[in-house]
Design a protein around this motif. Structure first.
Motif, PDB file in Angstrom:
ATOM      1  N   TYR A  24       0.927  -1.287   0.019  1.00 53.35           N
ATOM      2  CA  TYR A  24      -0.128  -0.163   0.166  1.00 53.35           C
ATOM      3  C   TYR A  24       0.707   1.330   0.265  1.00 53.35           C
ATOM      4  N   GLY A  25       2.388   0.998  -0.182  1.00 48.28           N
ATOM      5  CA  GLY A  25       2.620   2.246  -0.192  1.00 48.28           C
ATOM      6  C   GLY A  25       4.312   2.407   0.643  1.00 48.28           C
ATOM      7  N   LEU A  26       4.082   1.456   1.983  1.00 48.83           N
ATOM      8  CA  LEU A  26       4.499   2.226   3.257  1.00 48.83           C
ATOM      9  C   LEU A  26       5.435   1.010   3.344  1.00 48.83           C
ATOM     10  N   GLU A  27       7.449   1.368   3.016  1.00 45.70           N
ATOM     11  CA  GLU A  27       7.603   0.559   2.985  1.00 45.70           C
ATOM     12  C   GLU A  27       9.264   0.955   4.324  1.00 45.70           C
ATOM     13  N   VAL A  28       9.063   1.711   5.319  1.00 45.59           N
ATOM     14  CA  VAL A  28       9.849   1.799   6.123  1.00 45.59           C
ATOM     15  C   VAL A  28       9.114   1.434   7.469  1.00 45.59           C
ATOM     16  N   GLY A  29       9.761   1.585   8.632  1.00 43.73           N
ATOM     17  CA  GLY A  29       8.968   2.129   9.700  1.00 43.73           C
ATOM     18  C   GLY A  29       8.006   1.199  10.012  1.00 43.73           C
ATOM     19  N   LEU A  30       8.222  -0.291   9.799  1.00 44.55           N
ATOM     20  CA  LEU A  30       7.727  -0.786  10.078  1.00 44.55           C
ATOM     21  C   LEU A  30       6.467  -1.233  11.270  1.00 44.55           C
ATOM     22  N   THR A  31       7.444  -0.559  12.572  1.00 46.74           N
ATOM     23  CA  THR A  31       6.855  -1.585  13.233  1.00 46.74           C
ATOM     24  C   THR A  31       6.323  -0.003  14.159  1.00 46.74           C
ATOM     25  N   ASN A  32       6.200   1.272  14.035  1.00 48.16           N
ATOM     26  CA  ASN A  32       6.157   2.122  14.981  1.00 48.16           C
ATOM     27  C   ASN A  32       4.440   2.177  14.841  1.00 48.16           C
ATOM     28  N   TYR A  33       4.023   3.669  15.749  1.00 44.27           N
ATOM     29  CA  TYR A  33       2.532   3.342  15.709  1.00 44.27           C
ATOM     30  C   TYR A  33       1.819   3.807  14.732  1.00 44.27           C
ATOM     31  N   ALA A  34       2.746   4.467  13.944  1.00 46.43           N
ATOM     32  CA  ALA A  34       1.264   4.102  12.401  1.00 46.43           C
ATOM     33  C   ALA A  34       1.275   3.442  11.938  1.00 46.43           C
TER      34      ALA A  34
ATOM     35  N   HIS B 121      20.869   6.724  10.680  1.00 46.77           N
ATOM     36  CA  HIS B 121      19.642   5.787  11.679  1.00 46.77           C
ATOM     37  C   HIS B 121      18.179   5.920  10.958  1.00 46.77           C
ATOM     38  N   PHE B 122      18.056   7.417   9.602  1.00 46.47           N
ATOM     39  CA  PHE B 122      16.856   6.822   8.791  1.00 46.47           C
ATOM     40  C   PHE B 122      17.421   7.038   7.019  1.00 46.47           C
ATOM     41  N   SER B 123      18.602   5.689   6.987  1.00 48.04           N
ATOM     42  CA  SER B 123      19.058   6.073   6.280  1.00 48.04           C
ATOM     43  C   SER B 123      17.917   4.992   5.112  1.00 48.04           C
ATOM     44  N   GLU B 124      17.027   4.364   5.483  1.00 45.84           N
ATOM     45  CA  GLU B 124      16.089   3.803   3.943  1.00 45.84           C
ATOM     46  C   GLU B 124      15.527   4.816   4.135  1.00 45.84           C
ATOM     47  N   TYR B 125      14.992   5.597   5.275  1.00 45.42           N
ATOM     48  CA  TYR B 125      14.150   7.124   4.344  1.00 45.42           C
ATOM     49  C   TYR B 125      14.561   7.552   3.156  1.00 45.42           C
ATOM     50  N   ILE B 126      15.567   7.604   3.924  1.00 48.72           N
ATOM     51  CA  ILE B 126      16.803   9.097   3.094  1.00 48.72           C
ATOM     52  C   ILE B 126      16.974   8.441   1.464  1.00 48.72           C
ATOM     53  N   LYS B 127      17.051   7.052   1.641  1.00 45.88           N
ATOM     54  CA  LYS B 127      16.833   5.999   0.492  1.00 45.88           C
ATOM     55  C   LYS B 127      15.615   6.342  -0.719  1.00 45.88           C
ATOM     56  N   ARG B 128      14.367   6.091   0.391  1.00 42.63           N
ATOM     57  CA  ARG B 128      13.712   6.860  -1.100  1.00 42.63           C
ATOM     58  C   ARG B 128      12.964   7.718  -0.565  1.00 42.63           C
ATOM     59  N   GLY B 129      13.519   8.885  -0.309  1.00 40.35           N
ATOM     60  CA  GLY B 129      13.421  10.424  -0.883  1.00 40.35           C
ATOM     61  C   GLY B 129      11.765  10.682   0.573  1.00 40.35           C
ATOM     62  N   ILE B 130      12.024   9.933   1.733  1.00 36.55           N
ATOM     63  CA  ILE B 130      11.213  10.200   2.855  1.00 36.55           C
ATOM     64  C   ILE B 130      11.403  11.501   4.000  1.00 36.55           C
ATOM     65  N   GLU B 131      10.959  12.579   3.677  1.00 34.94           N
ATOM     66  CA  GLU B 131      11.611  13.552   4.430  1.00 34.94           C
ATOM     67  C   GLU B 131      10.790  14.009   5.690  1.00 34.94           C
ATOM     68  N   ALA B 132      10.806  14.708   7.058  1.00 35.47           N
ATOM     69  CA  ALA B 132      10.007  14.817   8.424  1.00 35.47           C
ATOM     70  C   ALA B 132       8.777  15.554   7.401  1.00 35.47           C
ATOM     71  N   ASP B 133       8.690  16.403   5.843  1.00 35.09           N
ATOM     72  CA  ASP B 133       7.675  17.128   6.256  1.00 35.09           C
ATOM     73  C   ASP B 133       6.643  16.178   5.156  1.00 35.09           C
ATOM     74  N   ASN B 134       7.177  15.556   4.331  1.00 34.56           N
ATOM     75  CA  ASN B 134       6.047  14.038   3.345  1.00 34.56           C
ATOM     76  C   ASN B 134       5.468  12.616   4.416  1.00 34.56           C
ATOM     77  N   ILE B 135       6.692  13.289   5.535  1.00 35.08           N
ATOM     78  CA  ILE B 135       5.843  12.215   6.162  1.00 35.08           C
ATOM     79  C   ILE B 135       4.202  11.479   7.019  1.00 35.08           C
ATOM     80  N   GLU B 136       3.201  12.870   7.064  1.00 32.65           N
ATOM     81  CA  GLU B 136       2.228  12.807   7.372  1.00 32.65           C
ATOM     82  C   GLU B 136       0.848  11.833   5.722  1.00 32.65           C
TER      83      GLU B 136
END
Lengths: 164, 299
Positions: free
Chosen positions: B86-96, B221-236
Protein backbone atom coordinates in the motif's frame (compact mmCIF):
# COMPACT_ATOMS: atom_id res chain seq x y z
CA UNK A 1 -15.36 -30.75 70.30
CA UNK A 2 -17.73 -32.68 68.02
CA UNK A 3 -17.05 -33.25 64.34
CA UNK A 4 -19.29 -30.69 62.67
CA UNK A 5 -21.40 -31.25 59.56
CA UNK A 6 -20.72 -28.13 57.51
CA UNK A 7 -21.23 -27.85 53.79
CA UNK A 8 -17.76 -29.03 52.87
CA UNK A 9 -17.19 -31.33 55.82
CA UNK A 10 -15.16 -34.46 55.15
CA UNK A 11 -14.07 -33.25 51.73
CA UNK A 12 -10.37 -32.88 52.44
CA UNK A 13 -9.38 -35.47 49.87
CA UNK A 14 -12.51 -35.46 47.75
CA UNK A 15 -12.15 -31.84 46.66
CA UNK A 16 -8.39 -31.72 46.50
CA UNK A 17 -6.80 -31.46 43.08
CA UNK A 18 -4.99 -34.58 41.83
CA UNK A 19 -1.23 -34.94 42.05
CA UNK A 20 0.60 -32.53 39.74
CA UNK A 21 -2.62 -31.15 38.28
CA UNK A 22 -2.92 -28.03 40.35
CA UNK A 23 -3.17 -24.49 39.05
CA UNK A 24 -4.95 -23.25 35.95
CA UNK A 25 -7.50 -25.58 34.49
CA UNK A 26 -7.30 -26.35 30.79
CA UNK A 27 -9.42 -24.21 28.51
CA UNK A 28 -11.47 -27.04 27.04
CA UNK A 29 -13.71 -27.09 30.10
CA UNK A 30 -14.78 -23.56 29.25
CA UNK A 31 -15.09 -24.10 25.53
CA UNK A 32 -17.49 -27.02 25.66
CA UNK A 33 -21.14 -26.39 24.87
CA UNK A 34 -24.02 -28.20 26.53
CA UNK A 35 -27.61 -28.58 25.39
CA UNK A 36 -30.72 -29.32 27.40
CA UNK A 37 -31.19 -33.06 27.65
CA UNK A 38 -27.50 -33.96 27.56
CA UNK A 39 -26.14 -36.29 30.20
CA UNK A 40 -23.34 -34.85 32.31
CA UNK A 41 -21.12 -36.11 35.11
CA UNK A 42 -20.69 -33.90 38.13
CA UNK A 43 -17.08 -33.83 39.26
CA UNK A 44 -16.05 -31.09 41.62
CA UNK A 45 -12.96 -29.02 40.74
CA UNK A 46 -11.56 -27.81 44.04
CA UNK A 47 -9.68 -24.94 42.38
CA UNK A 48 -12.90 -23.11 41.53
CA UNK A 49 -14.84 -22.14 44.61
CA UNK A 50 -17.93 -20.66 43.01
CA UNK A 51 -20.82 -22.78 41.89
CA UNK A 52 -19.62 -25.90 43.68
CA UNK A 53 -22.21 -28.59 44.22
CA UNK A 54 -22.58 -30.33 47.58
CA UNK A 55 -20.25 -33.28 48.07
CA UNK A 56 -23.15 -35.70 47.68
CA UNK A 57 -23.36 -34.91 43.99
CA UNK A 58 -19.71 -35.57 43.28
CA UNK A 59 -19.64 -38.51 40.91
CA UNK A 60 -23.32 -38.41 40.05
CA UNK A 61 -24.64 -38.28 36.50
CA UNK A 62 -27.70 -36.33 35.53
CA UNK A 63 -29.46 -34.59 32.71
CA UNK A 64 -29.19 -30.92 31.83
CA UNK A 65 -32.42 -29.03 32.38
CA UNK A 66 -31.22 -25.40 32.37
CA UNK A 67 -28.35 -23.36 30.97
CA UNK A 68 -27.33 -19.97 32.28
CA UNK A 69 -24.42 -17.67 31.63
CA UNK A 70 -21.74 -19.58 33.52
CA UNK A 71 -23.55 -22.55 35.00
CA UNK A 72 -25.64 -25.53 34.07
CA UNK A 73 -28.71 -26.91 35.78
CA UNK A 74 -28.43 -30.65 36.30
CA UNK A 75 -31.20 -32.98 37.41
CA UNK A 76 -29.77 -35.74 39.61
CA UNK A 77 -31.44 -38.63 41.41
CA UNK A 78 -31.08 -38.75 45.17
CA UNK A 79 -32.45 -41.37 47.51
CA UNK A 80 -34.16 -39.74 50.48
CA UNK A 81 -35.57 -42.28 52.88
CA UNK A 82 -37.69 -44.73 50.98
CA UNK A 83 -37.96 -42.83 47.68
CA UNK A 84 -35.79 -41.34 44.97
CA UNK A 85 -36.20 -37.64 44.35
CA UNK A 86 -35.11 -35.88 41.15
CA UNK A 87 -33.08 -33.00 42.49
CA UNK A 88 -32.30 -29.95 40.40
CA UNK A 89 -28.99 -28.27 41.13
CA UNK A 90 -27.06 -25.53 39.42
CA UNK A 91 -23.38 -26.15 38.88
CA UNK A 92 -20.68 -24.06 37.25
CA UNK A 93 -19.20 -25.53 34.09
CA UNK A 94 -15.87 -26.22 35.74
CA UNK A 95 -17.49 -28.94 37.85
CA UNK A 96 -19.20 -30.69 34.96
CA UNK A 97 -17.99 -33.08 32.30
CA UNK A 98 -19.93 -34.50 29.36
CA UNK A 99 -20.97 -38.04 30.21
CA UNK A 100 -20.11 -41.01 28.09
CA UNK A 101 -22.93 -43.14 29.47
CA UNK A 102 -25.03 -42.75 26.34
CA UNK A 103 -22.10 -42.86 23.95
CA UNK A 104 -22.38 -46.61 23.31
CA UNK A 105 -26.12 -46.28 22.79
CA UNK A 106 -25.74 -43.42 20.32
CA UNK A 107 -23.13 -45.28 18.30
CA UNK A 108 -25.29 -48.39 18.25
CA UNK A 109 -28.25 -46.31 17.06
CA UNK A 110 -26.27 -44.98 14.13
CA UNK A 111 -24.93 -48.40 13.24
CA UNK A 112 -28.36 -50.01 13.46
CA UNK A 113 -29.92 -47.36 11.28
CA UNK A 114 -27.21 -48.01 8.75
CA UNK A 115 -27.71 -51.79 8.87
CA UNK A 116 -31.47 -51.42 8.57
CA UNK A 117 -31.14 -49.11 5.60
CA UNK A 118 -28.83 -51.59 3.87
CA UNK A 119 -31.15 -54.48 4.60
CA UNK A 120 -34.13 -52.52 3.31
CA UNK A 121 -32.27 -51.80 0.10
CA UNK A 122 -31.50 -55.49 -0.34
CA UNK A 123 -34.98 -56.52 0.73
CA UNK A 124 -33.99 -58.79 3.61
CA UNK A 125 -35.29 -58.83 7.14
CA UNK A 126 -32.69 -58.46 9.91
CA UNK A 127 -32.95 -58.17 13.64
CA UNK A 128 -30.68 -55.60 15.23
CA UNK A 129 -31.45 -56.76 18.75
CA UNK A 130 -28.50 -57.39 21.01
CA UNK A 131 -28.23 -61.02 22.11
CA UNK A 132 -26.64 -62.02 25.41
CA UNK A 133 -23.48 -64.05 25.23
CA UNK A 134 -24.42 -67.71 25.00
CA UNK A 135 -22.54 -70.74 26.37
CA UNK A 136 -19.13 -71.30 24.79
CA UNK A 137 -19.04 -73.80 21.89
CA UNK A 138 -17.68 -77.27 22.55
CA UNK A 139 -14.17 -78.24 21.45
CA UNK A 140 -11.88 -81.21 21.39
CA UNK A 141 -8.80 -81.08 23.59
CA UNK A 142 -5.74 -81.45 21.37
CA UNK A 143 -2.30 -82.82 22.17
CA UNK A 144 -3.01 -83.81 25.75
CA UNK A 145 -0.53 -86.08 27.49
CA UNK A 146 -1.76 -88.34 30.22
CA UNK A 147 0.39 -88.16 33.28
CA UNK A 148 -0.50 -90.39 36.25
CA UNK A 149 0.40 -88.90 39.57
CA UNK A 150 0.56 -91.01 42.73
CA UNK A 151 1.67 -90.04 46.20
CA UNK A 152 5.08 -91.33 47.28
CA UNK A 153 5.39 -93.06 50.67
CA UNK A 154 6.75 -90.87 53.44
CA UNK A 155 10.45 -91.38 53.97
CA UNK A 156 11.38 -90.48 57.54
CA UNK A 157 15.14 -90.42 57.03
CA UNK A 158 15.30 -87.99 54.13
CA UNK A 159 12.25 -85.82 54.61
CA UNK A 160 12.90 -84.72 58.14
CA UNK A 161 14.41 -81.25 57.84
CA UNK A 162 16.37 -79.48 60.46
CA UNK A 163 17.12 -81.14 63.77
CA UNK A 164 17.29 -84.91 63.82
CA UNK B 1 35.20 -27.24 46.12
CA UNK B 2 33.23 -27.25 49.33
CA UNK B 3 30.53 -29.79 49.77
CA UNK B 4 27.27 -28.29 48.47
CA UNK B 5 24.00 -29.97 49.23
CA UNK B 6 22.33 -30.92 45.98
CA UNK B 7 19.39 -28.55 45.48
CA UNK B 8 17.41 -30.44 42.89
CA UNK B 9 17.19 -33.95 44.16
CA UNK B 10 15.37 -36.81 42.52
CA UNK B 11 12.49 -36.11 44.87
CA UNK B 12 12.25 -32.56 43.57
CA UNK B 13 11.89 -33.74 40.00
CA UNK B 14 9.37 -36.39 40.96
CA UNK B 15 7.08 -33.80 42.47
CA UNK B 16 7.64 -31.09 39.90
CA UNK B 17 4.48 -30.03 38.05
CA UNK B 18 5.31 -28.78 34.59
CA UNK B 19 3.41 -25.63 33.59
CA UNK B 20 1.39 -25.59 30.36
CA UNK B 21 3.53 -25.66 27.25
CA UNK B 22 2.73 -22.15 26.13
CA UNK B 23 3.40 -20.92 29.64
CA UNK B 24 6.79 -22.59 29.55
CA UNK B 25 7.46 -20.83 26.27
CA UNK B 26 6.31 -17.61 27.88
CA UNK B 27 3.84 -16.91 25.10
CA UNK B 28 0.38 -17.21 26.63
CA UNK B 29 -1.12 -15.59 29.70
CA UNK B 30 -3.70 -18.19 30.69
CA UNK B 31 -5.41 -16.02 33.24
CA UNK B 32 -6.25 -13.50 30.53
CA UNK B 33 -7.01 -16.19 27.99
CA UNK B 34 -9.62 -17.86 30.15
CA UNK B 35 -11.38 -14.57 30.67
CA UNK B 36 -11.21 -13.59 27.00
CA UNK B 37 -12.45 -16.81 25.48
CA UNK B 38 -15.10 -17.80 28.00
CA UNK B 39 -18.47 -17.57 26.22
CA UNK B 40 -21.82 -17.53 28.01
CA UNK B 41 -23.21 -21.04 27.98
CA UNK B 42 -26.62 -19.80 26.94
CA UNK B 43 -25.05 -18.44 23.77
CA UNK B 44 -24.02 -21.97 22.82
CA UNK B 45 -21.79 -22.00 19.76
CA UNK B 46 -21.65 -18.27 19.09
CA UNK B 47 -17.98 -17.47 18.58
CA UNK B 48 -16.32 -14.85 20.71
CA UNK B 49 -13.75 -13.03 18.62
CA UNK B 50 -10.60 -11.49 19.98
CA UNK B 51 -8.53 -8.87 18.21
CA UNK B 52 -5.00 -10.10 18.76
CA UNK B 53 -2.04 -7.76 18.29
CA UNK B 54 1.49 -9.02 18.64
CA UNK B 55 4.77 -7.28 17.93
CA UNK B 56 7.98 -8.91 16.82
CA UNK B 57 11.20 -7.02 16.32
CA UNK B 58 10.42 -6.19 12.70
CA UNK B 59 6.77 -7.04 12.17
CA UNK B 60 3.28 -6.49 13.54
CA UNK B 61 0.70 -9.27 13.53
CA UNK B 62 -2.98 -8.42 13.86
CA UNK B 63 -5.52 -11.23 13.79
CA UNK B 64 -9.19 -11.89 14.54
CA UNK B 65 -9.36 -15.23 16.33
CA UNK B 66 -12.13 -17.39 17.77
CA UNK B 67 -11.27 -20.17 20.23
CA UNK B 68 -11.98 -23.85 19.65
CA UNK B 69 -11.15 -27.03 21.51
CA UNK B 70 -9.22 -28.40 18.53
CA UNK B 71 -7.41 -25.10 18.04
CA UNK B 72 -8.12 -21.42 17.59
CA UNK B 73 -9.60 -20.44 14.23
CA UNK B 74 -8.36 -17.29 12.50
CA UNK B 75 -11.03 -15.30 10.73
CA UNK B 76 -8.70 -12.73 9.17
CA UNK B 77 -5.15 -11.54 9.66
CA UNK B 78 -3.02 -8.57 8.67
CA UNK B 79 0.72 -8.13 8.93
CA UNK B 80 2.77 -4.99 8.72
CA UNK B 81 4.97 -6.67 6.11
CA UNK B 82 1.95 -6.31 3.78
CA UNK B 83 2.12 -2.53 4.05
CA UNK B 84 4.68 -2.15 1.21
CA UNK B 85 1.79 -3.20 -1.02
CA UNK B 86 0.00 0.00 0.00
CA UNK B 87 3.01 2.26 -0.29
CA UNK B 88 4.63 2.12 3.15
CA UNK B 89 8.04 0.50 3.16
CA UNK B 90 9.85 1.86 6.18
CA UNK B 91 9.13 2.17 9.87
CA UNK B 92 6.99 -0.97 9.97
CA UNK B 93 6.75 -1.28 13.75
CA UNK B 94 5.98 2.27 14.82
CA UNK B 95 2.71 3.71 16.06
CA UNK B 96 1.67 4.86 12.60
CA UNK B 97 2.38 1.46 11.06
CA UNK B 98 0.41 -0.19 13.87
CA UNK B 99 -2.49 2.10 13.05
CA UNK B 100 -2.25 1.08 9.39
CA UNK B 101 -2.13 -2.61 10.25
CA UNK B 102 -5.17 -2.32 12.52
CA UNK B 103 -6.99 -0.37 9.84
CA UNK B 104 -6.09 -3.00 7.23
CA UNK B 105 -7.32 -5.85 9.41
CA UNK B 106 -10.57 -4.06 10.24
CA UNK B 107 -11.40 -3.26 6.64
CA UNK B 108 -10.42 -6.78 5.61
CA UNK B 109 -12.76 -8.39 8.13
CA UNK B 110 -15.65 -6.11 7.22
CA UNK B 111 -15.12 -6.83 3.55
CA UNK B 112 -15.05 -10.57 4.33
CA UNK B 113 -18.36 -10.30 6.13
CA UNK B 114 -19.80 -7.93 3.50
CA UNK B 115 -20.31 -5.19 6.03
CA UNK B 116 -17.79 -2.74 4.60
CA UNK B 117 -20.37 -0.47 2.98
CA UNK B 118 -22.48 -0.19 6.08
CA UNK B 119 -19.65 0.51 8.48
CA UNK B 120 -17.19 2.98 7.03
CA UNK B 121 -15.80 3.91 10.40
CA UNK B 122 -13.79 7.08 10.77
CA UNK B 123 -12.48 7.93 7.31
CA UNK B 124 -10.45 10.95 8.36
CA UNK B 125 -8.16 10.04 11.26
CA UNK B 126 -8.50 12.84 13.79
CA UNK B 127 -7.17 11.12 16.91
CA UNK B 128 -10.39 11.66 18.80
CA UNK B 129 -12.05 8.77 20.55
CA UNK B 130 -14.33 7.18 17.96
CA UNK B 131 -16.82 4.38 18.63
CA UNK B 132 -18.90 2.72 15.93
CA UNK B 133 -22.59 3.54 15.85
CA UNK B 134 -24.84 0.55 15.12
CA UNK B 135 -26.91 0.95 11.98
CA UNK B 136 -30.42 -0.40 11.50
CA UNK B 137 -29.54 -3.45 9.44
CA UNK B 138 -26.74 -5.26 11.25
CA UNK B 139 -24.94 -4.82 14.51
CA UNK B 140 -21.25 -3.95 14.19
CA UNK B 141 -18.55 -6.64 14.34
CA UNK B 142 -17.49 -7.07 17.93
CA UNK B 143 -14.06 -8.22 19.05
CA UNK B 144 -12.12 -8.00 22.29
CA UNK B 145 -8.58 -6.64 22.37
CA UNK B 146 -5.98 -9.25 23.30
CA UNK B 147 -2.61 -7.64 24.01
CA UNK B 148 -0.80 -10.77 25.15
CA UNK B 149 2.03 -10.22 27.57
CA UNK B 150 2.94 -6.59 26.90
CA UNK B 151 2.80 -3.92 29.56
CA UNK B 152 -0.14 -1.65 28.79
CA UNK B 153 1.35 1.77 29.20
CA UNK B 154 -0.07 4.95 27.72
CA UNK B 155 1.02 5.36 24.14
CA UNK B 156 1.99 1.74 23.53
CA UNK B 157 1.93 0.83 19.84
CA UNK B 158 -0.67 -1.86 20.55
CA UNK B 159 -3.17 0.90 21.10
CA UNK B 160 -2.19 2.36 17.76
CA UNK B 161 -3.40 -0.86 16.19
CA UNK B 162 -6.53 -0.69 18.34
CA UNK B 163 -7.23 2.84 17.07
CA UNK B 164 -6.76 1.64 13.51
CA UNK B 165 -9.30 -1.13 13.97
CA UNK B 166 -11.75 1.23 15.67
CA UNK B 167 -11.50 3.74 12.86
CA UNK B 168 -12.02 0.89 10.39
CA UNK B 169 -15.42 0.24 11.92
CA UNK B 170 -14.98 -2.63 14.38
CA UNK B 171 -16.73 -2.57 17.73
CA UNK B 172 -14.00 -3.07 20.32
CA UNK B 173 -14.79 -2.03 23.90
CA UNK B 174 -12.09 0.38 24.98
CA UNK B 175 -11.31 3.56 26.83
CA UNK B 176 -9.11 6.40 25.63
CA UNK B 177 -6.91 6.24 28.74
CA UNK B 178 -4.04 4.43 27.02
CA UNK B 179 -3.93 6.20 23.68
CA UNK B 180 -0.86 8.29 22.90
CA UNK B 181 -1.66 11.81 23.98
CA UNK B 182 -3.71 11.05 27.06
CA UNK B 183 -2.45 13.17 29.91
CA UNK B 184 -2.73 11.83 33.42
CA UNK B 185 -3.03 15.29 34.93
CA UNK B 186 -5.97 16.55 32.94
CA UNK B 187 -7.40 13.01 32.54
CA UNK B 188 -8.25 13.80 28.93
CA UNK B 189 -7.14 12.59 25.56
CA UNK B 190 -5.40 15.32 23.58
CA UNK B 191 -6.74 14.52 20.11
CA UNK B 192 -4.11 16.71 18.43
CA UNK B 193 -1.22 14.78 19.97
CA UNK B 194 -2.86 11.48 19.15
CA UNK B 195 -3.40 12.54 15.57
CA UNK B 196 0.24 13.53 15.43
CA UNK B 197 1.29 10.02 16.41
CA UNK B 198 -1.10 8.37 13.97
CA UNK B 199 0.50 10.29 11.09
CA UNK B 200 4.05 9.66 12.26
CA UNK B 201 4.51 13.18 13.55
CA UNK B 202 6.74 11.96 16.37
CA UNK B 203 9.05 10.33 13.82
CA UNK B 204 9.12 13.52 11.75
CA UNK B 205 9.98 15.59 14.82
CA UNK B 206 12.92 13.30 15.64
CA UNK B 207 14.11 13.50 12.04
CA UNK B 208 14.10 17.32 12.26
CA UNK B 209 15.98 17.29 15.57
CA UNK B 210 18.65 14.95 14.21
CA UNK B 211 19.04 16.89 10.98
CA UNK B 212 19.72 20.02 13.06
CA UNK B 213 22.00 18.59 15.74
CA UNK B 214 23.60 15.36 14.53
CA UNK B 215 23.51 15.02 10.78
CA UNK B 216 25.68 11.85 10.73
CA UNK B 217 23.37 10.07 13.13
CA UNK B 218 20.45 11.19 11.01
CA UNK B 219 22.14 9.64 7.95
CA UNK B 220 22.73 6.34 9.70
CA UNK B 221 19.44 6.07 11.63
CA UNK B 222 17.07 7.11 8.86
CA UNK B 223 19.11 5.75 5.95
CA UNK B 224 16.18 3.75 4.55
CA UNK B 225 13.95 6.83 4.69
CA UNK B 226 16.56 8.93 2.90
CA UNK B 227 17.02 6.22 0.27
CA UNK B 228 13.32 6.44 -0.57
CA UNK B 229 13.28 10.21 -0.42
CA UNK B 230 11.00 10.40 2.62
CA UNK B 231 11.56 13.61 4.54
CA UNK B 232 10.11 14.97 7.74
CA UNK B 233 7.59 17.09 5.84
CA UNK B 234 6.09 14.47 3.56
CA UNK B 235 5.60 11.80 6.22
CA UNK B 236 2.03 12.87 6.98
CA UNK B 237 0.95 12.89 3.35
CA UNK B 238 2.60 9.48 2.90
CA UNK B 239 0.48 7.97 5.63
CA UNK B 240 -2.65 9.65 4.29
CA UNK B 241 -2.03 7.96 0.96
CA UNK B 242 -1.49 4.62 2.69
CA UNK B 243 -4.78 4.94 4.58
CA UNK B 244 -6.62 5.71 1.37
CA UNK B 245 -4.98 2.79 -0.44
CA UNK B 246 -5.93 0.45 2.41
CA UNK B 247 -9.54 1.56 2.34
CA UNK B 248 -9.62 1.14 -1.42
CA UNK B 249 -8.53 -2.52 -1.48
CA UNK B 250 -8.10 -4.30 1.83
CA UNK B 251 -8.43 -7.84 0.44
CA UNK B 252 -5.67 -10.29 1.24
CA UNK B 253 -3.40 -11.41 -1.55
CA UNK B 254 -2.35 -15.05 -1.77
CA UNK B 255 1.41 -15.43 -2.08
CA UNK B 256 2.61 -16.98 -5.31
CA UNK B 257 5.20 -19.14 -3.58
CA UNK B 258 4.17 -22.81 -3.72
CA UNK B 259 4.35 -24.44 -0.28
CA UNK B 260 7.56 -26.49 0.03
CA UNK B 261 6.94 -30.16 -0.62
CA UNK B 262 8.96 -31.23 2.39
CA UNK B 263 8.56 -29.41 5.67
CA UNK B 264 11.72 -27.56 6.72
CA UNK B 265 13.46 -29.29 9.63
CA UNK B 266 14.65 -27.21 12.55
CA UNK B 267 16.01 -29.97 14.76
CA UNK B 268 18.09 -33.06 14.07
CA UNK B 269 16.26 -36.16 13.03
CA UNK B 270 16.26 -38.91 15.67
CA UNK B 271 18.54 -41.82 14.73
CA UNK B 272 17.34 -45.38 14.87
CA UNK B 273 18.89 -47.94 17.17
CA UNK B 274 20.90 -49.45 14.29
CA UNK B 275 22.18 -46.05 13.26
CA UNK B 276 23.26 -45.19 16.78
CA UNK B 277 25.11 -48.52 17.19
CA UNK B 278 26.83 -48.00 13.82
CA UNK B 279 27.89 -44.52 14.88
CA UNK B 280 29.36 -45.85 18.08
CA UNK B 281 31.34 -48.52 16.23
CA UNK B 282 32.72 -45.91 13.83
CA UNK B 283 33.77 -43.71 16.75
CA UNK B 284 35.57 -46.59 18.41
CA UNK B 285 37.35 -47.46 15.17
CA UNK B 286 38.65 -43.93 14.73
CA UNK B 287 39.66 -43.80 18.38
CA UNK B 288 41.60 -47.05 18.07
CA UNK B 289 43.21 -45.90 14.82
CA UNK B 290 44.26 -42.61 16.44
CA UNK B 291 45.53 -44.38 19.55
CA UNK B 292 47.44 -46.84 17.37
CA UNK B 293 48.99 -43.97 15.43
CA UNK B 294 49.96 -42.18 18.68
CA UNK B 295 51.55 -45.27 20.16
CA UNK B 296 53.50 -45.76 16.91
CA UNK B 297 54.66 -42.15 17.03
CA UNK B 298 55.75 -42.51 20.64
CA UNK B 299 57.68 -45.64 19.79
Amino acid sequence: MPAGHGLRSRTRDLFSRPFRKKGYIPLSTYLRTYKIGDYVDVKVNGAVHKGMPHKFYHGRTGRVWNITKRAIGVEVNKQVGNRIIRKRIHVRVEHVQPSRCTEEFKLRKIKNDQLKAEAKAKGEVISTKRQPEGPKPGFMVEGAMLETVTPIPYDVVNDLKGGY
Amino acid sequence: MAFVKAQKTKAYFKRFQVPFKRRREGKTDYRARIRLTNQDKNKYNTPKYRFVVRFSNKDITAQIISANITGDMILASAYSHELPRYGLEVGLTNYAAAYCTGLLLGRRVLKLLEMDDEYQGNVEATGEDFSVEPTDTRRPFRALLDVGLIRTTTGNNVFGALKGALDAGLDIPHSDKRFAGFSKDSKQLDAEVHRNYIYGGHVAAYMRILMEDEPEKYQSHFSEYIKRGIEADNIESLYKKVHAAIRADPSAKKSEKAPPKQHKRFNLKKLTYEERKAKLIDRLHTLNAAAGADSEDED
